[in-house]
Design a protein around this motif. Structure first.
Motif, PDB file in Angstrom:
ATOM      1  N   GLU A   1     -18.597  -0.710  -2.281  1.00  0.00           N
ATOM      2  CA  GLU A   1     -17.603   0.095  -2.618  1.00  0.00           C
ATOM      3  C   GLU A   1     -17.473   1.266  -1.666  1.00  0.00           C
ATOM      4  O   GLU A   1     -16.404   1.822  -1.489  1.00  0.00           O
ATOM      5  CB  GLU A   1     -17.695   0.590  -4.256  1.00  0.00           C
TER       6      GLU A   1
ATOM      7  N   ALA B   1     -12.558  -5.980 -10.355  1.00  0.00           N
ATOM      8  CA  ALA B   1     -12.636  -7.568  -9.531  1.00  0.00           C
ATOM      9  C   ALA B   1     -13.844  -7.803  -8.530  1.00  0.00           C
ATOM     10  O   ALA B   1     -14.314  -8.703  -8.702  1.00  0.00           O
ATOM     11  CB  ALA B   1     -11.238  -7.649  -9.171  1.00  0.00           C
ATOM     12  N   ARG B   2     -14.007  -6.583  -7.796  1.00  0.00           N
ATOM     13  CA  ARG B   2     -15.110  -6.765  -6.724  1.00  0.00           C
ATOM     14  C   ARG B   2     -16.489  -6.784  -7.449  1.00  0.00           C
ATOM     15  O   ARG B   2     -17.146  -7.626  -6.849  1.00  0.00           O
ATOM     16  CB  ARG B   2     -15.053  -5.760  -6.016  1.00  0.00           C
TER      17      ARG B   2
ATOM     18  N   GLU C   1       0.804  -1.151  -0.078  1.00  0.00           N
ATOM     19  CA  GLU C   1       0.165  -0.046  -0.008  1.00  0.00           C
ATOM     20  C   GLU C   1       0.839   1.203   0.012  1.00  0.00           C
ATOM     21  O   GLU C   1       0.406   2.322  -0.621  1.00  0.00           O
ATOM     22  CB  GLU C   1      -0.952  -0.007   1.178  1.00  0.00           C
TER      23      GLU C   1
ATOM     24  N   SER D   1      -4.338  -0.076 -10.242  1.00  0.00           N
ATOM     25  CA  SER D   1      -4.471  -1.127  -9.321  1.00  0.00           C
ATOM     26  C   SER D   1      -6.064  -0.727  -8.681  1.00  0.00           C
ATOM     27  O   SER D   1      -6.764  -1.693  -8.229  1.00  0.00           O
ATOM     28  CB  SER D   1      -3.531  -1.101  -8.202  1.00  0.00           C
TER      29      SER D   1
ATOM     30  N   ASP E   1      -8.438  -1.553 -11.041  1.00  0.00           N
ATOM     31  CA  ASP E   1      -8.508  -3.327 -11.442  1.00  0.00           C
ATOM     32  C   ASP E   1      -9.373  -3.972 -10.119  1.00  0.00           C
ATOM     33  O   ASP E   1     -10.047  -4.819 -10.273  1.00  0.00           O
ATOM     34  CB  ASP E   1      -7.221  -3.658 -11.333  1.00  0.00           C
ATOM     35  N   GLU E   2      -9.078  -3.412  -8.903  1.00  0.00           N
ATOM     36  CA  GLU E   2      -9.487  -3.922  -7.765  1.00  0.00           C
ATOM     37  C   GLU E   2     -11.012  -3.601  -7.710  1.00  0.00           C
ATOM     38  O   GLU E   2     -11.968  -4.563  -7.363  1.00  0.00           O
ATOM     39  CB  GLU E   2      -8.895  -3.477  -6.461  1.00  0.00           C
TER      40      GLU E   2
END
Length: 205
Positions: free
Chosen positions: A98, A73-74, A19, A66, A69-70
């Motif tokens: 979210e 993906a969720r 992170e 990133s 992308d996350e």
């Protein structure tokens, strides 16, 4: 027990390091521009070796995208975990999650980075559009349009663009709770319009 504790500590340390690298990279992309930032710059800001940066993120592009992308993906994961739910219900659940999952500081970094690097923003938007495309069967069931129907692709692209714009609005105004109901109403109107126009026996020419 000691072994488990040691493993847990290492995992937390790795997560913190990842992170720190990500946020340092995003901050530098916002301040210096994507092309003006090197992996060595990111490593220095995160207080790690350049090789460590590459261990967590193969490229600068992976750092920059990133967060999108996350998010994408969720969305895919929620659809996978709730196969019997309707498209709009799953999107509603995902967006609610979210709002709880995203860190305001990280969102502020993402906003600044996108404002300084429009090309990265375009790539980030495409991640959501692609995630929506993968939910094709659920969207087809909601609209009544078969996946082979030309308008199915149009509706999918419209939903992806709407989601991207929604996140952009939330990033700029930081009002997810207030924006969410209105956005879902607009999304339902889009899907309902497609459903009303769906032929009973579509003939694709």
């Amino acid at each position: 027990m000691t072994g488990e504790t040691g493993t847990s500590h290492r995992e937390r340390s790795k997560a913190r390091r990842r992170e720190a690298i990500r946020r340092s990279g995003m901050r530098l992309f916002a301040e210096r521009g994507y092309d003006g930032t090197t992996v060595a710059d990111i490593a220095e800001a995160a207080e790690v070796a350049p090789r460590t940066v590459s261990m967590y993120f193969p490229s600068k592009h992976d750092i920059a995208l990133s967060v999108p992308d996350e998010i994408a993906a969720r969305l895919t994961a929620v659809f996978r975990d709730r196969p019997g739910s309707g498209f709009l219900d799953v999107v509603d659940t995902w967006l609610t999650g979210e709002a709880d999952a995203l860190d305001p500081e990280l969102l502020a970094l993402l906003t600044a980075m996108f404002e300084a690097n429009p090309a990265l923003k375009a790539h980030g938007s495409s991640q959501l559009t692609e995630a929506v495309r993968l939910t094709g069967p659920a969207l087809a069931a909601a609209t009544g349009l078969p996946e082979s129907h030309p308008m199915h692709a149009v509706i999918g692209a419209a939903v992806g663009a709407a989601l991207s714009q929604y996140f952009g609005t939330v990033l700029r105004h930081d009002d997810a709770p207030g924006t969410h109901p209105l956005f879902m109403a607009c999304l339902r109107a889009l899907v309902d319009t497609a459903r009303q126009g769906a032929p009973a026996h579509p003939r694709i020419i």
